[in-house]
Design a protein around this motif. Sequence first.
Motif, PDB file in Angstrom:
ATOM      1  N   GLY A  93     -19.711   6.067   9.547  1.00 44.46           N
ATOM      2  CA  GLY A  93     -19.409   6.201  11.181  1.00 44.46           C
ATOM      3  C   GLY A  93     -20.032   7.725  11.619  1.00 44.46           C
ATOM      4  N   THR A  94     -19.880   7.695  12.904  1.00 45.20           N
ATOM      5  CA  THR A  94     -20.132   8.833  13.643  1.00 45.20           C
ATOM      6  C   THR A  94     -18.932   9.813  13.753  1.00 45.20           C
ATOM      7  OG1 THR A  94     -21.538   7.241  15.136  1.00 45.20           O
ATOM      8  CG2 THR A  94     -21.117   9.702  15.979  1.00 45.20           C
ATOM      9  N   VAL A  95     -19.375  11.130  13.077  1.00 46.40           N
ATOM     10  CA  VAL A  95     -18.335  12.068  13.169  1.00 46.40           C
ATOM     11  C   VAL A  95     -17.928  12.496  14.416  1.00 46.40           C
ATOM     12  CG1 VAL A  95     -17.854  14.644  12.375  1.00 46.40           C
ATOM     13  CG2 VAL A  95     -19.547  13.091  11.139  1.00 46.40           C
ATOM     14  N   VAL A  96     -16.734  12.474  14.557  1.00 48.97           N
ATOM     15  CA  VAL A  96     -15.744  12.682  15.597  1.00 48.97           C
ATOM     16  C   VAL A  96     -14.779  13.961  15.607  1.00 48.97           C
ATOM     17  CG1 VAL A  96     -15.602  10.348  16.305  1.00 48.97           C
ATOM     18  CG2 VAL A  96     -13.711  11.069  14.805  1.00 48.97           C
ATOM     19  N   HIS A  97     -14.307  14.504  16.566  1.00 50.19           N
ATOM     20  CA  HIS A  97     -13.282  15.530  16.402  1.00 50.19           C
ATOM     21  C   HIS A  97     -11.964  15.074  16.133  1.00 50.19           C
ATOM     22  CE1 HIS A  97     -15.686  18.632  18.496  1.00 50.19           C
ATOM     23  NE2 HIS A  97     -16.125  17.842  19.250  1.00 50.19           N
ATOM     24  N   GLY A  98     -11.262  15.817  15.128  1.00 50.60           N
ATOM     25  CA  GLY A  98     -10.040  15.696  14.673  1.00 50.60           C
ATOM     26  C   GLY A  98      -9.076  16.862  15.362  1.00 50.60           C
ATOM     27  N   ASP A  99      -8.346  17.174  14.392  1.00 52.03           N
ATOM     28  CA  ASP A  99      -7.267  18.335  14.915  1.00 52.03           C
ATOM     29  C   ASP A  99      -7.695  19.649  14.814  1.00 52.03           C
ATOM     30  OD1 ASP A  99      -5.369  16.355  15.802  1.00 52.03           O
ATOM     31  OD2 ASP A  99      -4.435  16.053  13.652  1.00 52.03           O
ATOM     32  N   HIS A 100      -8.699  19.758  14.029  1.00 56.09           N
ATOM     33  CA  HIS A 100      -9.388  21.067  13.594  1.00 56.09           C
ATOM     34  C   HIS A 100      -8.580  21.730  12.713  1.00 56.09           C
ATOM     35  CE1 HIS A 100     -12.780  20.445  16.757  1.00 56.09           C
ATOM     36  NE2 HIS A 100     -11.759  20.153  17.352  1.00 56.09           N
ATOM     37  N   ARG A 101      -7.549  21.188  12.120  1.00 56.71           N
ATOM     38  CA  ARG A 101      -6.671  21.879  11.155  1.00 56.71           C
ATOM     39  C   ARG A 101      -7.101  22.436   9.902  1.00 56.71           C
ATOM     40  NH1 ARG A 101      -2.856  18.189  11.422  1.00 56.71           N
ATOM     41  NH2 ARG A 101      -1.426  19.402  12.873  1.00 56.71           N
ATOM     42  N   GLY A 102      -8.346  21.355   9.337  1.00 56.59           N
ATOM     43  CA  GLY A 102      -9.058  21.817   8.312  1.00 56.59           C
ATOM     44  C   GLY A 102      -9.888  23.129   8.322  1.00 56.59           C
ATOM     45  N   ARG A 103     -10.354  23.378   9.488  1.00 53.47           N
ATOM     46  CA  ARG A 103     -11.118  24.495   9.617  1.00 53.47           C
ATOM     47  C   ARG A 103     -10.185  25.762   9.779  1.00 53.47           C
ATOM     48  NH1 ARG A 103     -15.890  25.602  11.118  1.00 53.47           N
ATOM     49  NH2 ARG A 103     -16.650  23.483  11.310  1.00 53.47           N
ATOM     50  N   ARG A 133     -19.001  24.584   2.044  1.00 51.39           N
ATOM     51  CA  ARG A 133     -19.745  24.507   3.375  1.00 51.39           C
ATOM     52  C   ARG A 133     -18.814  24.813   4.542  1.00 51.39           C
ATOM     53  NH1 ARG A 133     -25.006  22.867   2.947  1.00 51.39           N
ATOM     54  NH2 ARG A 133     -25.454  23.782   5.021  1.00 51.39           N
ATOM     55  N   THR A 134     -18.790  25.874   5.178  1.00 46.92           N
ATOM     56  CA  THR A 134     -18.191  26.196   6.527  1.00 46.92           C
ATOM     57  C   THR A 134     -18.946  26.361   7.724  1.00 46.92           C
ATOM     58  OG1 THR A 134     -17.879  28.460   6.026  1.00 46.92           O
ATOM     59  CG2 THR A 134     -16.263  27.290   5.270  1.00 46.92           C
ATOM     60  N   ASP A 135     -20.248  26.204   7.497  1.00 49.66           N
ATOM     61  CA  ASP A 135     -21.526  26.408   8.611  1.00 49.66           C
ATOM     62  C   ASP A 135     -21.829  25.188   9.289  1.00 49.66           C
ATOM     63  OD1 ASP A 135     -22.454  25.757   5.981  1.00 49.66           O
ATOM     64  OD2 ASP A 135     -24.133  26.260   6.666  1.00 49.66           O
ATOM     65  N   LEU A 136     -21.229  24.147   8.810  1.00 52.14           N
ATOM     66  CA  LEU A 136     -21.774  22.661   9.287  1.00 52.14           C
ATOM     67  C   LEU A 136     -21.396  22.188  10.762  1.00 52.14           C
ATOM     68  CD1 LEU A 136     -21.859  20.596   6.027  1.00 52.14           C
ATOM     69  CD2 LEU A 136     -23.935  22.005   7.177  1.00 52.14           C
ATOM     70  N   ASP A 137     -22.048  22.049  11.604  1.00 54.91           N
ATOM     71  CA  ASP A 137     -21.540  21.213  12.684  1.00 54.91           C
ATOM     72  C   ASP A 137     -22.053  19.798  12.837  1.00 54.91           C
ATOM     73  OD1 ASP A 137     -20.845  20.379  15.287  1.00 54.91           O
ATOM     74  OD2 ASP A 137     -21.982  22.041  16.458  1.00 54.91           O
ATOM     75  N   LEU A 138     -21.256  18.796  12.610  1.00 57.16           N
ATOM     76  CA  LEU A 138     -21.771  17.391  12.361  1.00 57.16           C
ATOM     77  C   LEU A 138     -21.289  16.416  13.171  1.00 57.16           C
ATOM     78  CD1 LEU A 138     -20.829  17.240   8.365  1.00 57.16           C
ATOM     79  CD2 LEU A 138     -22.920  17.837   9.387  1.00 57.16           C
ATOM     80  N   TYR A 139     -20.389  17.103  14.200  1.00 53.22           N
ATOM     81  CA  TYR A 139     -20.134  16.204  15.562  1.00 53.22           C
ATOM     82  C   TYR A 139     -21.315  15.286  15.910  1.00 53.22           C
ATOM     83  CZ  TYR A 139     -16.030  19.305  15.042  1.00 53.22           C
ATOM     84  OH  TYR A 139     -14.916  19.788  14.621  1.00 53.22           O
ATOM     85  N   GLY A 140     -21.140  13.983  16.116  1.00 52.42           N
ATOM     86  CA  GLY A 140     -21.974  13.120  16.645  1.00 52.42           C
ATOM     87  C   GLY A 140     -23.308  12.688  15.682  1.00 52.42           C
ATOM     88  N   GLU A 141     -22.936  13.041  14.567  1.00 47.29           N
ATOM     89  CA  GLU A 141     -23.856  12.551  13.320  1.00 47.29           C
ATOM     90  C   GLU A 141     -23.463  11.279  12.603  1.00 47.29           C
ATOM     91  OE1 GLU A 141     -25.708  14.939  10.083  1.00 47.29           O
ATOM     92  OE2 GLU A 141     -25.777  16.873  11.508  1.00 47.29           O
ATOM     93  N   GLN A 142     -24.354  10.478  12.430  1.00 46.71           N
ATOM     94  CA  GLN A 142     -24.111   9.253  11.565  1.00 46.71           C
ATOM     95  C   GLN A 142     -24.093   9.891  10.121  1.00 46.71           C
ATOM     96  OE1 GLN A 142     -23.555   5.936  12.065  1.00 46.71           O
ATOM     97  NE2 GLN A 142     -23.252   6.348  14.479  1.00 46.71           N
ATOM     98  N   VAL A 143     -22.881   9.580   9.420  1.00 48.38           N
ATOM     99  CA  VAL A 143     -22.575   9.907   8.006  1.00 48.38           C
ATOM    100  C   VAL A 143     -22.256   8.984   6.944  1.00 48.38           C
ATOM    101  CG1 VAL A 143     -22.151  12.562   8.711  1.00 48.38           C
ATOM    102  CG2 VAL A 143     -20.144  10.941   8.303  1.00 48.38           C
ATOM    103  N   GLY A 144     -22.258   8.851   6.019  1.00 49.00           N
ATOM    104  CA  GLY A 144     -21.716   7.882   5.008  1.00 49.00           C
ATOM    105  C   GLY A 144     -21.022   8.792   4.271  1.00 49.00           C
ATOM    106  N   VAL A 145     -19.777   8.349   3.687  1.00 49.62           N
ATOM    107  CA  VAL A 145     -19.149   8.878   2.410  1.00 49.62           C
ATOM    108  C   VAL A 145     -18.905   8.081   1.537  1.00 49.62           C
ATOM    109  CG1 VAL A 145     -16.609   9.782   1.731  1.00 49.62           C
ATOM    110  CG2 VAL A 145     -17.437  10.111   4.580  1.00 49.62           C
ATOM    111  N   GLU A 146     -19.405   8.408   0.456  1.00 49.41           N
ATOM    112  CA  GLU A 146     -19.582   7.715  -0.872  1.00 49.41           C
ATOM    113  C   GLU A 146     -18.477   8.176  -1.923  1.00 49.41           C
ATOM    114  OE1 GLU A 146     -23.672   7.305  -2.433  1.00 49.41           O
ATOM    115  OE2 GLU A 146     -23.973   5.871  -0.924  1.00 49.41           O
ATOM    116  N   LEU A 147     -17.703   7.250  -2.184  1.00 48.89           N
ATOM    117  CA  LEU A 147     -16.514   7.575  -3.156  1.00 48.89           C
ATOM    118  C   LEU A 147     -16.792   7.429  -4.399  1.00 48.89           C
ATOM    119  CD1 LEU A 147     -14.076   5.829  -0.672  1.00 48.89           C
ATOM    120  CD2 LEU A 147     -14.410   8.314  -0.925  1.00 48.89           C
ATOM    121  N   VAL A 148     -16.485   8.523  -5.306  1.00 50.16           N
ATOM    122  CA  VAL A 148     -16.916   8.392  -6.927  1.00 50.16           C
ATOM    123  C   VAL A 148     -15.686   8.148  -7.492  1.00 50.16           C
ATOM    124  CG1 VAL A 148     -17.874   9.560  -8.841  1.00 50.16           C
ATOM    125  CG2 VAL A 148     -18.949   9.675  -6.345  1.00 50.16           C
ATOM    126  N   GLU A 149     -14.632   8.975  -7.304  1.00 52.86           N
ATOM    127  CA  GLU A 149     -13.369   8.866  -8.121  1.00 52.86           C
ATOM    128  C   GLU A 149     -12.167   9.382  -7.342  1.00 52.86           C
ATOM    129  OE1 GLU A 149     -11.625  11.360 -12.025  1.00 52.86           O
ATOM    130  OE2 GLU A 149     -13.712  10.787 -12.038  1.00 52.86           O
TER     131      GLU A 149
END
Length: 319
Positions: A191-201, A268-284
């Motif tokens: 999906g396209t990265v959206v804003h959350g609660d910013h709690r993780g940051r 990585r704390t330097d990434l600005d991914l908002y609006g990017e198309q991303v995939g999340v591949e789940l390994v385990e």
Amino acid sequence: MLRWTDLTQIPEGFGPSVVTLGNFDGVHRGHRAVLATVIEQARERDAQAVAVTFDPHPVAVLRPDQAPRTITPLGLRLDLLEGTGLDAVLVQEFTAELAGWTPERYVEEVFVEALGATAVVVGEDTRFGVRNSGDVSTLRALGDKHGFDVVVLKDLGGDTRWSSSQVRELVATGDVAAAAEILGRPHRISGTVVHGDHRGRELGYPTANLPQEMGGLVPADGVYAGWLLRLDRPEEDAERVLPAAVSIGTNPTFDGHQRRVEAYALDRTDLDLYGEQVGVELVERLRPTERFDSVEELLEQMAHDVERCREVLTSIVPS
């Protein structure tokens, strides 16, 4: 690979072709074995290798209350089909009108007239046409009439049959590692990265949040080791695939109610991914979602989760 969404898009006189028919949800190892036979037969006959599939899933039209959840959205399904080496894919919109076609009409209009089939490759349990009235014997009779061969493949997967239903069951329970054995790759949601609660940051673990309407089947709540794919970037880009810790759930420690998928790219704390198309591949799946009594306990567990992700992913090459 040619991609058609209607019979009228197929060039007049297309063919000869070797054709197969199916939903191909997940494009798992069983599907790819069938498609490999299609391609092999096509090369031997100097023909085009073609798969015919449907969107939406027929059950979603005929029995909406029983419709299976989609493993792979159409775009990813087509990309995976292209990766098998097919020459063309026809995606037919499945409608109530199409569901009423007889097996004879379907074979004549799609396989014979549109695709110029010289052979049709199917599984031994194939059913098609109105009320699933067509089967392998029907297809063979129509092949004799119209001059194409029918190649029937037995179930694949040994003692455990590879199936989309099995993948859905495994993903639903969070057993993405077992699902990957059938898929031949990690299960992906996107999906396209959206804003959350910013709690993780704020906690030192900034996450890429997927939208509520994301593509692919979302597994059981929990923490997963996986890969964050930046799909807008070229495949050769070193920043395209990043190791990640993935949280799926409602954030019970903070009394959350909305179910979310969040991915933290390790270190990585330097990434600005908002609006990017991303995939999340789940390994385990590392653990189920838990509620912690304090933020300190949560942070301690998150640090442990990150280290476990690192251990799991270190020896794995992303797909």
